[in-house]
Motif scaffolding. Structure first.
Motif, short mmCIF file in Angstrom:
data_model
loop_
_atom_site.label_atom_id
_atom_site.label_comp_id
_atom_site.label_asym_id
_atom_site.label_seq_id
_atom_site.Cartn_x
_atom_site.Cartn_y
_atom_site.Cartn_z
N ARG C 46 -26.49 40.76 -61.82
CA ARG C 46 -25.27 40.48 -61.07
C ARG C 46 -24.17 41.51 -61.35
N LYS C 48 -22.24 44.94 -60.80
CA LYS C 48 -22.10 45.98 -59.77
C LYS C 48 -21.22 47.08 -60.34
N MET C 50 -20.04 51.35 -60.29
CA MET C 50 -20.00 52.66 -59.63
C MET C 50 -19.76 53.71 -60.69
N ASN C 77 -13.98 51.67 -67.00
CA ASN C 77 -12.87 50.83 -66.55
C ASN C 77 -13.41 49.61 -65.82
N ALA C 79 -12.54 46.82 -62.99
CA ALA C 79 -11.60 46.46 -61.93
C ALA C 79 -10.96 45.11 -62.27
N ALA C 80 -9.71 44.95 -61.85
CA ALA C 80 -8.94 43.75 -62.18
C ALA C 80 -9.69 42.48 -61.80
N PHE C 81 -10.50 42.58 -60.72
CA PHE C 81 -11.15 41.38 -60.17
C PHE C 81 -12.63 41.29 -60.55
N SER C 82 -13.04 42.06 -61.57
CA SER C 82 -14.47 42.13 -61.88
C SER C 82 -14.95 40.98 -62.76
N VAL C 83 -14.03 40.20 -63.28
CA VAL C 83 -14.40 39.07 -64.13
C VAL C 83 -13.62 37.83 -63.71
N SER C 84 -13.94 36.72 -64.36
CA SER C 84 -13.38 35.45 -63.93
C SER C 84 -11.85 35.42 -64.06
N ARG C 86 -8.45 37.43 -64.16
CA ARG C 86 -8.01 38.77 -63.77
C ARG C 86 -7.65 39.62 -64.99
N GLU C 125 -16.70 52.60 -63.02
CA GLU C 125 -15.89 51.48 -62.57
C GLU C 125 -16.77 50.24 -62.45
N LEU C 127 -17.26 46.83 -61.00
CA LEU C 127 -16.69 46.10 -59.88
C LEU C 127 -17.01 44.61 -59.98
N GLN C 128 -18.13 44.30 -60.59
CA GLN C 128 -18.52 42.90 -60.83
C GLN C 128 -19.28 42.90 -62.14
N ALA C 129 -18.84 42.07 -63.07
CA ALA C 129 -19.40 42.12 -64.42
C ALA C 129 -20.17 40.86 -64.72
#
Lengths: 255, 259, 255, 259, 259, 255
Positions: C46, C48, C50, C77, C79-84, C86, C125, C127-129
């Protein structure tokens, strides 16, 4: 924040008694500061704003220099005590944005090519804020640049237009800004050339066109006030003694 | 230095094209590059959209959490918009806190969302003065192919339309869609040799004397504008862009029915 | 955070159905970004992620240049929205540490001596962790470096091993990472040379040795996936049209 | 420049020594420099230890105060570890916020304390989700004589063993010793000319191709590792360091009975 | 460079003047430039004063809001003093967070207000340990014509005397004047060629080997001092400045009756 | 904070048993650090302070260099754990001010002209704070500068004087500092030349004069302690073995 008024315009008069196409009272004082190369203090309604210009001067660090022209730098800042709730000193995202578009408003009129590698620094300090500080700041900056002897195509004149009670009005005061339907700050150089334009709120295409035309009228009025301030300062007529600020009611300026 | 010379030659080439009414990629002056919108791509976000506009790729993620309202607006939710021009996206971008450019992009996108009243902020108040929903719009630019503002605007409203209020996670009732009621779209024109050109590519953007953005809504009303750049515009030019923007935005808005 | 599961392994199968020595599904897309000199998008379970590479390019400020070799810079890095919850944008202590050891993972394989005074910049980056972002990031970085044509001794391949329910397992998923007994991210270059190694949790000496041997098996599997992605991209066989990402079930890669 | 030449000559000298199986100060490859641990030296701290490891001097101070737990671990206390490489300690260190190196040191030390479960964090919860004890471990490097990580690790656990929970000061009951139940010790090896050398001096540390730290506990189990530096290690080398680290840590752990 | 030469010539000129017992602008060594104080100039502030001291112009604004007391002084209000040497005021000032010079000015002014007990801080406590009034003194230097500290000190107490506690705005009772019961005044001397000179102009300030500030109260007692600069002072010189400061401050204090 | 004591002086003795003109016990250790060019550890009552000096050394960035003399830099810092409530690491406004006036205290005595373009860096770390850290830090800095072999006109010696129970007293301890009527930190070079002077609280003109005279006596006492520490360190007499710190009761030093 105060309550929203029931009506903004009653019998053609606004809350402070102005007509829809009337500016607030304006008071201009040139060269109030002696360290700066040029300066201007402006009272625009209840706004109190100081502008100062330094330059052309050497730009540090060197990698920021432009080999072919002066770099115009513009810093809009609100004093901590300029609004109801104290502002933490230092840049905010709002002040960074206003500084950027403020700078853009002047690039066209300043003859930057005359001064390669230098900086022309414009500083705006808002000491008391009502509404319209960015446009009042541009007006003061324009005069401070002239006061500093920076060669320009002409002055930049700015005002906001907006919509309240369904009508397009000139130069929003605080209540109109807070509770009105739209706010359009505009700056123009000679010939109605728009060097600054932002918009907030909601307008139809035709309302916006009407607003732009009223902004043109407003900027022309501002230009006359600016011109008169410069003439009185630099013509021998200017009374150095006593109250040396120029207070303009719009009627005076319109003549 | 030779980079600079090449850049200048390329600029002259593009300039001469524009004088002939043409663009490097064959588009009409008011024609957008291909747009694709993919929603739900960032699975940990409450909503997200990946927008591709020509070479430009932007991922917008929405996070929502409960928090306190601002003291002067105690009965409405809060929107916080942030743009990151990460160094991955362009050789010109640097790491570090957002600079002028990123702040302007975030504020213009925010202006469109806010002033269009696209989000029903009253519905995001849980307890007046105490507890509201806070919406974070994070704009993550992955590849800068030009016209970041329009792509960011499209991505933001696309992500918001795709967003769920995560009430269950915070023990605050059932999840529900974020109440979105308009589709504000920013359209940016550049002025260049007297001509007005929509959706500037990266190269065109570097030529621009002026960048002028108009945000319109579903009713074709205007809810935000931003002019930046050094060249002035006439009232006529401004009104031409307003008209071009209304038409272009309406076309893009149709995309949202497809999503 | 969800609840700790009672068992992680039932009848030899893990919560997501994998065997103990099985990787999550991996999807690789080369050159997704056109501004960067090389790039790679990876979906790892799960996660994502880059990765982009710029360079060799001039390094500023000059005092950071090395006269004898390229400086590898690595920025991980989220992304601010990559985890539950922010994440506030900007560096955290965690991302600074991961960036440092990520950089160290590549110094051995990149022929830095070929490019004195330059920088080779690697950007990751998330994007989804899910779990394993640092190793998945290294795998993507390795391919982005190859995509950028940076001369290397070979690819770096990474995976995590860990311990759950008393067993050593490959490639921890989120629940295994949160509630498991140990987590050992490892990266290897050709010949099983370890270029990255960290460890959290609790393992005996023999468990750790077992974990390292499983990590070697895992890194070999990853290497095959990476190699296949490069071959498909750079051989003429590669279908440019339609879905251009390479999705690998492990079985394919093992052949 | 002549500094660089001298440094290179010195490196060659050390390198040749290692090839002969020797070290500049006569130590065996797996031999530590003298260690002294003095506790209670910082009287305003809840616990403290001054560790001297050869020329390296590190003062670790523990401060404890009540505060809120992290939302995702509401029923345990909080550890916050910080390392300051103050410019007093080395001509290379600069004033300012912690950089990469200081952050890595703090995080590796923190990992050892946390993963070994040396502190019984459950006992530091006062009211679940609301009030827990927050433990600040501040590592203050006074003189960098090499191998900061091991000295910081030894100093931190020594200081924690010496720490009192200041309940009375906050009106939260009686003071009591901090509940510490293990002694994790970090042991660092460098790889250099194929050899593995423990407790590198400052000069040896500058030669290191790789720095590899293994943290072991009283049961000889491993609870943390960190490899940094550019040279790779083989699985065999890794296991050799693991074995050396277990032996060396056990010896150092005996020191704690003396304190 | 030629700027430097001109500056050096000017310094020599001023130096020779001082040796003859004279100053560039004809003042006696203990004579202040013209002072004007205009209060209430910043209408959004709870109190304000614009001070003009020769060419120096400083605007001080007072903002007041309810907040929490410091834990170690739970029963008194809080004073926070900040000075901004904005780049408008001098070509030497730069944008950014306050540097050493601005911090020193703010702290010296703060010391005078605080140590003189000019503000009755006990009266600013509303609920012990929970709610007190917080007084922000913001010193905004508009034009640096020398002797910023004295002008800032005069402006700060003038603004405080002009300040209203905004209780109504916060629903905390009726507005009332801020309880101010003394008028501390900072007087700064420079040492230069063995002479002690009050109220240094900008040019004189640049010559100063030492800058020495003495803050006195209405009872002629001393409530604050700060020496800075590289040249030492003798005990005799210190006492001479103390005496000069007392006399000068008393004269300036009379101004406050006129306001 | 503890309660204010009812009396600070009873039968001529202060809370810790000292006379009004007596220093707290002082323990000095020279050269405790080997990386620094000079260093000094001082225990001053319950204060524990480390000072280190580096230099003269190259100053970066270059635009901060002075072509005609060395730049003295002084950094006063409190360790996070040096006081009751943990201090967030990094500069505070207080530490910035103390660093500035600390630097000023040494400019006069250091022969900066001998070392143009260089920096002489003085670092003060407060490890345990009671009261009087800035003056104790100056005393340690003075010895660290001597230990580094920096040419000076002489040592700088510092102490605080203050007022409690209506009396002028030397070297305030914590309770006297917190609840006393005035605090006057002073530093003097040879000949009673004042290189550092600050004042807090409330004193009449005559009380202040009395305070200054007592400060002179105190600085003389401190000077003797400093001189003795240097002699014992640099004369062959100095016992290297065993306890190598110099503990001084004032009586010893007065002889």
């Amino acid at each position: 924040m105060s309550e929203k008024p029931e009506h903004f315009i009653i019998d053609g008069k606004r809350l402070d008694g102005r007509r829809v196409d009337e500016l607030r009272s304006v008071k201009i004082k040139l060269s109030p500061l002696d360290r700066a190369d040029g300066s201007c203090y402006i009272e625009w309604g209840r706004n109190k704003i100081m502008a100062a210009v330094y330059g052309p001067r050497e730009l540090h660090p060197r990698h920021r220099q432009n080999m072919t022209k002066a770099v115009v730098q513009y810093r809009y800042n609100m004093a901590a005590f300029s609004v109801s709730d104290r502002i933490r000193p230092g840049h905010s995202r709002r002040s960074i944005e206003i500084s950027k578009v403020g700078r853009d408003a002047f690039e066209y009129v300043v003859f930057t090519k005359f001064f390669p590698k230098t900086a022309i620094d414009v500083f705006i300090e808002v000491l008391q804020a009502d509404a319209g500080t960015r446009t009042a700041g541009i007006n003061a900056a324009s005069l401070a640049l002239a006061d500093a002897g920076i060669p320009m195509r002409g002055l930049v004149s700015a005002c906001a237009v907006g919509k309240v009670d369904g009508e397009i009005v000139l130069d929003l005061m605080k209540e109109e800004d807070n509770f009105g339907e739209a706010d359009v700050p505009v700056a123009m150089a000679a010939g109605g050339k728009i060097t600054h334009l932002q918009m907030d709120g909601h307008l139809t295409r035709d309302e916006f066109y009407e607003a732009l035309k009223l902004a043109k009228i407003g900027c022309d009025k501002v230009y006359k006030l600016q011109r008169q301030a410069l003439i009185e300062k630099y013509s021998g007529d200017y009374a150095e003694n006593g109250e040396d600020a120029i207070t303009q009611s719009e009627g005076d300026a319109d003549e | 230095m030779s980079d600079d010379v090449m850049a200048e030659i390329h600029r002259d080439y593009l300039f001469n094209l524009v004088l002939k009414g043409e663009r490097d990629d064959g588009r009409a002056f008011d024609e957008f590059r291909d747009i694709s919108i993919e929603t739900g791509v960032a699975g940990m976000a409450e909503g997200s959209a990946l927008v591709t506009l020509g070479d430009t790729q932007i991922l917008v993620g929405i996070k929502i959490q409960p928090g306190e309202p601002f003291p002067d607006t105690p009965d409405v939710g809060v929107i916080i918009t942030n743009a990151e021009l990460i160094p991955m996206a362009s050789p010109e971008y640097e790491a570090g806190p957002p600079r002028e450019g990123a702040i302007e992009i975030a504020r213009v996108v925010d202006r469109g969302i806010r002033e269009s009243k696209a989000i029903d902020l009253e519905k995001l108040c849980m307890i007046e003065g105490e507890k509201v929903w806070i919406i974070f719009i994070d704009i993550h630019v992955l590849n800068n192919g030009g016209n970041i503002i329009d792509a960011a605007s499209i991505g933001s409203i696309a992500a918001l339309l795709n967003t769920t209020l995560p009430a269950e996670r915070y023990g605050l009732g059932e999840d529900s869609p974020l109440p979105v009621r308009d589709i504000p779209i920013a359209i940016t024109a550049i002025e260049f040799g007297g001509e007005l050109i929509l959706d500037p590519s990266l190269e065109e953007g570097k030529l621009a004397g002026t960048v002028y953005t108009v945000i319109t809504n579903s009713d074709n009303g205007i809810s935000g504008m931003q002019k930046s750049g050094v060249e002035p515009l006439t009232i006529d030019q401004v009104m031409r862009v307003v008209d071009m923007a209304g038409t272009a935005a309406a076309k893009i808005r149709e995309k949202f029915l497809e999503v």
